[in-house]
Design a protein around this motif. Structure first.
Motif, mmCIF file in Angstrom:
data_model
loop_
_atom_site.group_PDB
_atom_site.id
_atom_site.type_symbol
_atom_site.label_atom_id
_atom_site.label_comp_id
_atom_site.label_asym_id
_atom_site.label_seq_id
_atom_site.Cartn_x
_atom_site.Cartn_y
_atom_site.Cartn_z
ATOM 1 N N LEU A 133 0.799 -1.234 0.019
ATOM 2 C CA LEU A 133 0.050 0.211 0.150
ATOM 3 C C LEU A 133 0.678 1.272 -0.171
ATOM 4 O O LEU A 133 0.580 2.114 -0.867
ATOM 5 N N VAL A 134 2.016 1.228 0.914
ATOM 6 C CA VAL A 134 2.701 2.619 0.982
ATOM 7 C C VAL A 134 3.865 2.437 -0.002
ATOM 8 O O VAL A 134 3.801 3.558 -0.893
ATOM 9 N N LEU A 135 4.631 1.619 -0.127
ATOM 10 C CA LEU A 135 5.884 1.761 -1.031
ATOM 11 C C LEU A 135 5.501 1.665 -2.612
ATOM 12 O O LEU A 135 5.455 2.169 -3.258
ATOM 13 N N LEU A 136 4.673 0.409 -2.849
ATOM 14 C CA LEU A 136 4.110 0.111 -4.155
ATOM 15 C C LEU A 136 3.198 1.577 -4.666
ATOM 16 O O LEU A 136 3.470 1.886 -5.770
ATOM 17 N N GLY A 137 2.435 1.934 -3.772
ATOM 18 C CA GLY A 137 1.184 3.160 -4.132
ATOM 19 C C GLY A 137 2.315 4.327 -4.290
ATOM 20 O O GLY A 137 2.029 4.969 -5.074
ATOM 21 N N GLY A 138 3.420 4.493 -3.371
ATOM 22 C CA GLY A 138 4.195 5.735 -3.692
ATOM 23 C C GLY A 138 4.991 5.686 -4.695
ATOM 24 O O GLY A 138 5.076 6.798 -5.825
ATOM 25 N N LEU A 139 5.468 4.244 -5.421
ATOM 26 C CA LEU A 139 6.164 4.165 -6.661
ATOM 27 C C LEU A 139 5.434 4.384 -7.907
ATOM 28 O O LEU A 139 5.737 5.029 -8.745
ATOM 29 N N ALA A 140 4.202 3.601 -7.688
ATOM 30 C CA ALA A 140 3.073 3.963 -8.763
ATOM 31 C C ALA A 140 2.480 5.603 -9.022
ATOM 32 O O ALA A 140 2.442 5.886 -10.106
ATOM 33 N N SER A 141 2.669 6.109 -8.098
ATOM 34 C CA SER A 141 2.159 7.638 -8.029
ATOM 35 C C SER A 141 3.324 8.410 -8.968
ATOM 36 O O SER A 141 3.017 9.617 -9.556
ATOM 37 N N GLN A 142 4.412 7.775 -8.993
ATOM 38 C CA GLN A 142 5.374 8.779 -9.863
ATOM 39 C C GLN A 142 5.465 8.248 -11.225
ATOM 40 O O GLN A 142 6.008 9.000 -12.115
#
Length: 208
Positions: A133-142
């Motif tokens: 949720l946090v890391l994958l979501g953060g990377l995907a937002s880029q």
């Protein structure tokens, strides 16, 4: 499909999942004992796919709509990758680790008892929520919107392949993970991948 994003998804998923934590050790142990292997593996794959989708299209889209939150998530991702990358290298250089799994499990374990334990090590595992949720979501937002589908498919592909490998090759893998040098090699590879991803993410933050 964005092939580059697809391979990014595979790489990120490999960094996060290829480590013998509670969930992977449980799947490996079930494979070694030959108990409810198919059910356990399918439960883990489907659960991981749901968490990945929630991270990329839920948290990821929320972050993408907010530049401030996106920047915060990106910096948290860089910090996470740097810390765990350095920790992996510290273990590779200085620690002696072995995998200890009881190969004489209780053969009368019920299917529901096995699935209950699988649920606990999957959905009640804070690392799974942090990673997806946090890391994958953060990377995907880029990523650009058209790249997130490929990224998600890559992450799901690696997840499926990894759990299938654990379930099918468990009896062959266990003796290898009982050796300290195997852990050192694995930690060195994971550490290198994490530091490389941290640098890539840092560049995307500083040079958007």
């Amino acid at each position: 499909m964005d092939i580059i994003a697809y391979w990014q998804g595979i790489t990120v998923s490999a960094v996060l999942i290829v480590a013998i934590g509670a969930q992977n050790a449980w799947v490996l142990g079930q494979s070694i004992r030959g108990q409810h292997v198919v059910q356990t593996t399918l439960f883990c794959i489907v659960s991981d796919w749901l968490l990945i989708a929630m991270g990329v299209f839920g948290v990821g889209q929320t972050l993408a709509r907010s530049p401030v939150l996106s920047q915060v998530a990106a910096w948290l991702g860089v910090a996470f990758l740097l810390i765990y990358g350095l920790q992996s290298w510290r273990r590779a250089l200085f620690q002696q680790e072995e995998l200890h799994i009881d190969s004489h499990g209780q053969l009368s374990q019920s299917r529901w008892a096995a699935l209950g334990t699988t649920f606990i090590v999957t959905w009640l595992n804070p690392h799974a929520w942090l990673d997806t949720l946090v890391l994958l979501g953060g990377l995907a937002s880029q990523l650009q919107a058209h790249s997130r589908g490929g990224f998600t498919l890559g992450a799901m592909t690696l997840s499926c392949l990894w759990f299938c490998a654990l379930s099918l090759l468990g009896r062959w893998l266990a003796p290898w993970f009982a050796r300290a040098w195997t852990w050192k090699l694995l930690d060195a590879l994971v550490g290198t991948m994490m530091l490389s991803l941290a640098w890539s993410l840092l560049r995307s933050v500083l040079l958007p």
